[in-house]
Design a protein around this motif. Structure first.
Motif, PDB file in Angstrom:
ATOM      1  N   ALA A 532      55.803  70.059 -26.115  1.00 29.59           N
ATOM      2  CA  ALA A 532      56.570  71.066 -26.851  1.00 29.59           C
ATOM      3  C   ALA A 532      56.736  70.610 -28.297  1.00 29.59           C
ATOM      4  O   ALA A 532      57.090  69.463 -28.564  1.00 29.59           O
ATOM      5  N   GLU A 564      53.495  73.997 -26.210  1.00 28.50           N
ATOM      6  CA  GLU A 564      54.638  74.911 -26.128  1.00 28.50           C
ATOM      7  C   GLU A 564      55.376  74.869 -27.458  1.00 28.50           C
ATOM      8  O   GLU A 564      55.682  73.795 -27.969  1.00 28.50           O
ATOM      9  N   GLU A 566      58.675  75.565 -29.623  1.00 27.93           N
ATOM     10  CA  GLU A 566      60.120  75.742 -29.462  1.00 27.93           C
ATOM     11  C   GLU A 566      60.719  76.272 -30.760  1.00 27.93           C
ATOM     12  O   GLU A 566      60.448  75.736 -31.840  1.00 27.93           O
ATOM     13  N   ARG A 592      52.615  78.739 -25.026  1.00 25.85           N
ATOM     14  CA  ARG A 592      53.865  79.042 -24.357  1.00 25.85           C
ATOM     15  C   ARG A 592      55.008  78.958 -25.375  1.00 25.85           C
ATOM     16  O   ARG A 592      54.971  78.162 -26.307  1.00 25.85           O
ATOM     17  N   SER A 594      59.324  78.903 -26.193  1.00 30.87           N
ATOM     18  CA  SER A 594      60.625  78.525 -25.641  1.00 30.87           C
ATOM     19  C   SER A 594      61.710  78.693 -26.698  1.00 30.87           C
ATOM     20  O   SER A 594      61.477  78.452 -27.887  1.00 30.87           O
ATOM     21  N   ASP A 596      65.008  77.172 -28.143  1.00 29.53           N
ATOM     22  CA  ASP A 596      65.694  75.871 -28.167  1.00 29.53           C
ATOM     23  C   ASP A 596      67.162  76.060 -28.546  1.00 29.53           C
ATOM     24  O   ASP A 596      67.525  77.037 -29.210  1.00 29.53           O
ATOM     25  N   LEU A 613      58.856  85.354 -24.291  1.00 29.41           N
ATOM     26  CA  LEU A 613      59.254  83.971 -24.054  1.00 29.41           C
ATOM     27  C   LEU A 613      58.880  83.510 -22.655  1.00 29.41           C
ATOM     28  O   LEU A 613      58.732  84.315 -21.723  1.00 29.41           O
ATOM     29  N   ASP A 614      58.749  82.175 -22.516  1.00 34.26           N
ATOM     30  CA  ASP A 614      58.464  81.564 -21.221  1.00 34.26           C
ATOM     31  C   ASP A 614      59.650  80.788 -20.683  1.00 34.26           C
ATOM     32  O   ASP A 614      59.846  80.709 -19.473  1.00 34.26           O
ATOM     33  N   SER A 615      60.405  80.176 -21.572  1.00 30.81           N
ATOM     34  CA  SER A 615      61.497  79.326 -21.098  1.00 30.81           C
ATOM     35  C   SER A 615      62.646  79.339 -22.095  1.00 30.81           C
ATOM     36  O   SER A 615      62.513  79.779 -23.236  1.00 30.81           O
ATOM     37  N   LEU A 616      63.764  78.806 -21.617  1.00 24.36           N
ATOM     38  CA  LEU A 616      64.997  78.768 -22.403  1.00 24.36           C
ATOM     39  C   LEU A 616      65.621  77.390 -22.220  1.00 24.36           C
ATOM     40  O   LEU A 616      65.754  76.921 -21.085  1.00 24.36           O
ATOM     41  N   LYS A 617      65.984  76.738 -23.337  1.00 21.38           N
ATOM     42  CA  LYS A 617      66.573  75.399 -23.263  1.00 21.38           C
ATOM     43  C   LYS A 617      68.064  75.494 -23.578  1.00 21.38           C
ATOM     44  O   LYS A 617      68.454  75.952 -24.650  1.00 21.38           O
ATOM     45  N   LEU A 648      62.697  83.826 -17.054  1.00 16.20           N
ATOM     46  CA  LEU A 648      62.511  82.668 -17.928  1.00 16.20           C
ATOM     47  C   LEU A 648      62.849  81.389 -17.186  1.00 16.20           C
ATOM     48  O   LEU A 648      63.833  81.329 -16.420  1.00 16.20           O
TER      49      LEU A 648
END
Length: 709
Positions: A532, A564, A566, A592, A594, A596, A613-617, A648
């Motif tokens: 990332a 990825e 961020e 990808r 994310s 942040d 989006l693919d992910s969430l931090k 996500l």
């Protein structure tokens, strides 16, 4: 080194020697002549041609003020510095008013060198200004030559009786009246003079009747209401008795020249885009106001106002939008202050405000809050809505300085402090800011060489599955090892990279270094894991961002799914509509995406759904309290639930204890990173983790201790 000719008006030989010695000690090569009488002084002005005059204030047969008056009648430019044993404030002010450059007390001779050097520098600057004025005069001369080719008005007028003797036809086109009208009404000429100029013209005419040359510039009003500027000059023609019998004159239409002069004046003193005072006029206005306030024991506040992230808008949306934004902000600043206050454009997106008759922070704070609120209101340009904020630094007179340059510099120092504390805020000047600003400038200069000197490196923090404990990827973290300071905190240097624009080049290097590391692990036979990379606001607003990243991936032969990107929540929501398009371009490549630091910004769920989006931090500030604070635990669980409904993946940052990891696993969080599993490590350290197939002990996380969380 050119030798400086110094004329000393001093009756004490020892004092003169001390002054010369001090000049030499300060690095000046001098030749000197000492005099102590008026006759000697006048002769020395002619024959010695001094480049600097040092004068005692009082001598037995002569005084410094008289010497100053004689000097200024001969030369306006030679620096004249009083060197006296004692000089009161009133006499010092009077001396400066009459044209003295400065004064130095004899018991403070260490000031003499700096004072003289500054005086010589100012003399050189005056010489440069005279050259500029000469060039301007040459331009004016050429313009006058062009105007001279036009047909001028020729006239003759008797005094007793008052009547028009002659007027040529050129008057009809300029005055918009016929010759017959002027002949019929001798007072018509005076009646068409602009009302604001009549009294002045009448005074000139009265003095002309007493023997002076009639020479005046004035405006006339034409029938249709138009204004023309006239330069009128006439000489008296005398009769046999020597009395003025008539005036013969020449009147010229100088409207074009006046318009040109007004334009030059405007360009010299005003900002063309906003119509505000420019930097030069601000300094003149501030100096004048300080002189007034000093006499009347008043105070004022100087504000340095800078738009936050204006360069991003200007670079990404174009100068037309940027210019419109600056004009809108200028109008808002004017609306926030009184008519007596001064508002100036000091730089590209920098403004200065002088709050008159405000000497304390409480009074100034109310205006500052008004400015912050006004600028933050939405601005509509070309059918689009923009949200901008500003940062403000303030310095107070007389507490923070009594000189325009010092007050402006201290306000700038306070502004830098305000930006460091998060922007969209304000700070008042404090002395320690000077060292902070100096430190920042040193870091800025060093950063500009850090890339080429290979001082920047990457560390990688593992991301771990909360289901099976295996490493799922890494986050690339930028580090700087200064050759003298050692490791510099990212908190210090990354904001500087953002501000000076180097973050774009450094960001390209980070992408390249991350790709290179992925390829290295593949060559070593290790299973490729995604890395990332953080994306800054300035990088995100590059129009060709997706093409730049695609070229980097292709050049290293790296699968896009192994990178990825961020983006912090606050950056994501800034100009969200534009960001969506950029992110979709990155998604098309296969990268990808994310979010942040989620939870620290102001995300709109409607926008969040539209981002690819693919992910969430989840930000570490929430994770640190999940085992001790019910509200924090509920917030984290709500964020995890919301993210899952948006399909996500959730990654928790800053996990430091087994209890935190256990809570997150039980709440459905997929992955984590933090000191509990591993601190950030260099490439070799991460390689060892991969070779040894290092995993997290899941039995320990789910824990048999039964300790409540």
């Amino acid at each position: 080194m050119t030798e400086l000719r110094v004329l000393l008006l001093e009756d004490n030989t020892a004092d003169a020697d001390l002054a010369v010695r001090e000049l030499s000690r300060s690095g000046l090569a001098v030749s000197t002549l000492r005099v102590d009488t008026e006759d000697e002084y006048m002769q020395a002005l002619k024959s010695f041609a001094p480049g600097l005059i040092l004068s005692d204030f009082s001598l037995p047969a002569f005084d410094g003020l008289s010497a100053l008056q004689l000097t200024r009648s001969v030369s306006l430019d030679v620096p004249f510095v009083f060197l006296s044993g004692t000089i009161g404030e009133e006499r010092a002010v009077e001396a400066m008013r009459r044209g003295a450059t400065d004064y130095v007390l004899k018991d403070r001779l260490e000031r003499l060198g700096p004072v003289v050097k500054r005086a010589l520098q100012e003399a050189d600057e005056r010489k440069a200004r005279r050259q500029a004025e000469l060039e301007l005069a040459t331009t004016k001369e050429r313009l006058d030559g062009i105007l001279a080719s036009l047909v001028d008005i020729v006239w003759s007028r008797s005094i007793r009786p008052t009547r028009l003797l002659y007027l040529n036809p050129a008057a009809e086109s300029i005055f918009d009246r016929s010759v017959a009208e002027f002949q019929h009404d001798p007072e018509l000429w005076f009646e068409i003079i602009h009302p604001d100029d009549r009294e002045r013209v009448a005074a000139h005419w009265k003095r002309a009747l007493q023997g002076e040359v009639f020479d005046v510039e004035y405006r006339i009003v034409r029938k249709e209401g138009g204004i023309r500027w006239i330069h009128d000059r006439a000489r008296p023609v005398r009769d046999a008795a020597g009395n003025a019998a008539r005036f013969d004159g020449l009147a010229r239409d100088i409207t074009e020249r006046k318009t040109h002069e007004e334009k030059l004046h405007y360009l010299a003193y005003y900002d063309v885009l906003t119509g505000l005072s420019n930097r030069h006029l601000l300094e003149v206005q501030l100096a004048r106001q300080l002189a007034y306030d000093l006499r009347h024991e008043l105070g004022l506040t100087v504000l340095s106002v800078d738009l936050d992230n204006f360069k991003v808008i200007n670079d990404s949306l174009g100068h037309n939008v940027g210019d419109a934004l600056l004009k809108a902000v200028a109008q808002r600043l004017l609306a926030c202050v009184s008519s007596d206050d001064i508002v100036a454009r000091y730089g590209s997106d920098a403004f200065s405000i002088v709050l008159v008759d405000q000497r304390n922070a409480a009074d100034a704070s109310r205006v500052i809050q008004r400015v912050l609120s006004s600028v933050a209101e939405p601005i509509h340009i070309e059918g689009r809505e923009f949200h901008v904020t500003c940062s403000i630094g303030a310095s107070l007179f007389p507490q923070d300085g009594a000189d325009p340059a010092i007050l402006l510099r201290n306000a700038d120092a306070a502004l830098h402090r305000a930006k460091e504390l998060g922007r969209n805020g304000f700070q008042f000047y404090a002395e320690e800011m000077n060292s902070a600003v100096t430190e920042r400038l040193l870091l800025d200069a060093a950063l500009r060489r850090a890339l080429e000197r290979q001082e920047l490196t990457l560390q990688f923090q593992p991301q771990v599955s909360l289901r099976d404990g295996h490493i799922t990827g890494f986050e690339a973290l930028l580090r700087w090892k200064h050759p003298e300071r050692g490791a510099v905190s990212p908190v210090k240097f990354i904001p500087i990279l953002e501000e000076n624009g180097l973050i774009v080049d450094v960001g390209d290097w980070v992408f390249s270094a991350a790709c290179e590391q992925i390829k290295t692990w593949q060559k070593q036979g290790l299973a490729p894991l995604p890395i990332a990379v953080n994306l800054s606001a300035r990088q995100l607003h590059q129009i060709d961002l997706d093409r730049r990243i695609e070229r980097t991936l292709s050049g290293h032969g790296v699968d896009p799914s192994l990178i990825e990107v961020e983006i912090t929540e606050s950056v994501l929501m800034r100009n969200a509509e534009q960001v969506v398009g950029i992110l979709r371009g990155l998604r098309r490549i296969g990268i990808r995406l994310s979010v942040d630091d989620f939870g620290t910004g102001y995300s709109s769920l409607a926008y969040l759904r539209s981002f690819p989006l693919d992910s969430l931090k989840v930000d570490r500030s929430f994770i640190s309290d999940v085992t001790t604070n019910t509200d924090a635990a509920l917030i984290v669980q709500a964020v995890i639930s919301m993210a899952h409904h948006l399909r996500l993946k959730v990654i928790a940052e800053g996990v430091e204890t087994a209890a935190q990891a256990a809570f997150l696993a039980a709440s459905g969080c997929e992955e984590m990173q933090g000191y509990y599993f591993s601190r950030p490590a260099d490439a070799d350290g991460c390689t060892r983790l991969l070779r040894e197939r290092h995993t997290m002990n899941m039995a320990f996380i789910t824990g048999a201790s039964g300790a409540p969380t």
